[in-house]
Scaffold this motif. Structure first.
Motif, PDB file in Angstrom:
ATOM      1  N   TYR A  25       0.688  -1.182   0.007  1.00  0.00           N
ATOM      2  CA  TYR A  25      -0.731   0.286  -0.153  1.00  0.00           C
ATOM      3  C   TYR A  25       1.179   1.256   0.270  1.00  0.00           C
ATOM      4  N   ASP A  39       3.478  -8.905   1.786  1.00  0.00           N
ATOM      5  CA  ASP A  39       2.150  -8.544   2.584  1.00  0.00           C
ATOM      6  C   ASP A  39       2.655  -7.846   4.480  1.00  0.00           C
ATOM      7  N   SER A  40       1.794  -8.211   5.271  1.00  0.00           N
ATOM      8  CA  SER A  40       2.515  -8.304   6.373  1.00  0.00           C
ATOM      9  C   SER A  40       3.487  -9.269   6.493  1.00  0.00           C
ATOM     10  N   MET A  63       3.603  -1.505  11.600  1.00  0.00           N
ATOM     11  CA  MET A  63       4.953  -2.786  10.960  1.00  0.00           C
ATOM     12  C   MET A  63       6.144  -2.913  11.701  1.00  0.00           C
ATOM     13  N   HIS A 174     -11.071  -0.863   4.697  1.00  0.00           N
ATOM     14  CA  HIS A 174     -12.057  -1.583   3.679  1.00  0.00           C
ATOM     15  C   HIS A 174     -13.163  -1.865   4.287  1.00  0.00           C
ATOM     16  N   HIS A 197     -10.061  -8.677   0.687  1.00  0.00           N
ATOM     17  CA  HIS A 197      -9.533  -8.815   0.795  1.00  0.00           C
ATOM     18  C   HIS A 197      -9.888  -8.598   2.270  1.00  0.00           C
ATOM     19  N   GLU A 199     -10.646  -8.379   5.216  1.00  0.00           N
ATOM     20  CA  GLU A 199     -11.320  -6.529   6.199  1.00  0.00           C
ATOM     21  C   GLU A 199     -11.727  -6.135   5.341  1.00  0.00           C
ATOM     22  N   THR A 214      -3.398  -9.171   0.500  1.00  0.00           N
ATOM     23  CA  THR A 214      -2.315  -8.512  -0.179  1.00  0.00           C
ATOM     24  C   THR A 214      -1.812  -9.198  -1.272  1.00  0.00           C
TER      25      THR A 214
END
Ligand code: 13P
Ligand code: SF4
Length: 303
Positions: A25, A39-40, A63, A174, A197, A199, A214
């Motif tokens: 993002y 992604d995370s 993060m 989201h 996603h 979310e 993602t």
């Protein structure tokens, strides 16, 4: 101007033995020059095994905080310390303790989009790419899933053997994706697959052909033989989707989902922190010691 900024970032990165991590993002030009984009879950794993002296995390605060917790001896910098995920705070004071008293055999499962404080009170962390398998693998029947009610509800549907207690947090980006707008895209692109996603709200998931993190959305689009997709997540993923699939078409809901916090990761802010080493993420030893166990447990269970 931008070329000069990019050049200087790359030069300082080498000089300081720094590594740049960016979430999908983050702005396009930051994704373009980062060493690792993902992604995370992927970024947490990369942060854990990094050998760089400095990690510059182009994401949101939780993060950077997770990277620091997993790597306490490293210097973790963020282009903007104001880049915060509102959902990370959405658990009411005392709620975890109340649930632990109410249920025997309770596991508190904490989506990684949460503060270190919330992680420290949890049993295990999850991300959107491993939540289902981790919840399935837990011995506990009762699961208090924090903070995201939408991801929690999605997991509950996939793991019916557990009693999943939902919390009422959500991602404002989201959660705001509108059913009408997704239906409009579907009506206008009847051959497109809807990739979403978790979310997003259940009504959006019900309109979808595929639900994933993602990076799972990105892999799905690449592997699919379909040529067009309606994407229900933050617009930053378009950069990688389009890069991997120049011949495919990607549509977003008319009100394009955009996370203002993620967009604080500008090239200029990135250069500034590399130069000055300001915006260091600091996690106290006490908090770090308590928050590391659920993060490590996630890495172990997801292996
Ligand atoms: P991913 O784990 O899918 O990258 O999601 C992170 C996030 O913040 C979604 O809003
Ligand atoms: Fe948080 Fe939502 Fe932004 Fe992801 S998109 S960082 S969940 S506010």
């Amino acid at each position: 101007m931008k070329t000069q900024v990019k050049k200087e970032i790359l030069k300082l990165k080498e000089e300081k033995n720094a590594v740049i991590l960016a979430h999908y993002y983050a702005p396009d030009e930051v994704q373009e020059l980062a060493d690792f984009v993902g992604d995370s879950f992927y970024l947490a794993k990369i942060a854990k095994k990094s050998t760089a002296d400095i990690i510059v995390f182009c994401g949101v605060y939780f993060m950077g905080e997770s990277a620091k917790t997993l790597n306490p001896e490293k210097k973790v910098l963020m282009p903007s310390l104001a880049a915060d995920c509102p959902m990370a705070h959405m658990v009411a004071e005392g709620k975890i303790e109340e649930m632990r008293e109410r249920y025997d055999d309770l596991a508190v499962v904490c989506y990684i989009n949460s503060t270190a404080e919330l992680k420290s009170k949890s049993d295990v962390c999850v991300t959107s790419s491993n939540a289902i398998s981790i919840v399935k693998s837990l011995p506990n029947k009762n699961i208090f899933f924090i903070p995201d009610k939408n991801l929690g509800a999605f997991v509950a549907e996939q793991v019916p053997e557990k009693n999943i207690i939902l919390n009422d947090g959500y991602c404002p980006i989201h959660n705001a994706i509108s059913v009408e707008e997704v239906k409009w895209e579907k009506a206008n692109h009847p051959n497109a697959l809807v990739l979403t996603h978790p979310e997003c709200e259940a009504e959006i998931l019900a309109l979808s052909d595929y639900i994933g993190s993602t990076s799972e959305i990105i892999s799905y689009a690449k592997e699919s033989s379909c040529g067009e997709f309606i994407i229900c997540t933050e617009e930053g993923v378009e950069f990688k989707l389009q890069k991997d699939n120049p011949e495919k078409k990607f549509y977003f809901p008319k009100t394009r989902p955009c996370c203002a916090d993620m967009k604080l990761n500008t090239l200029e802010n990135l250069l500034h922190v590399l130069r000055t080493e300001e915006n260091e993420v600091v996690v106290s030893d006490k908090l770090s010691e308590a928050a590391i166990a659920p993060l490590d447990k996630m890495l172990e269970l997801a292996r």
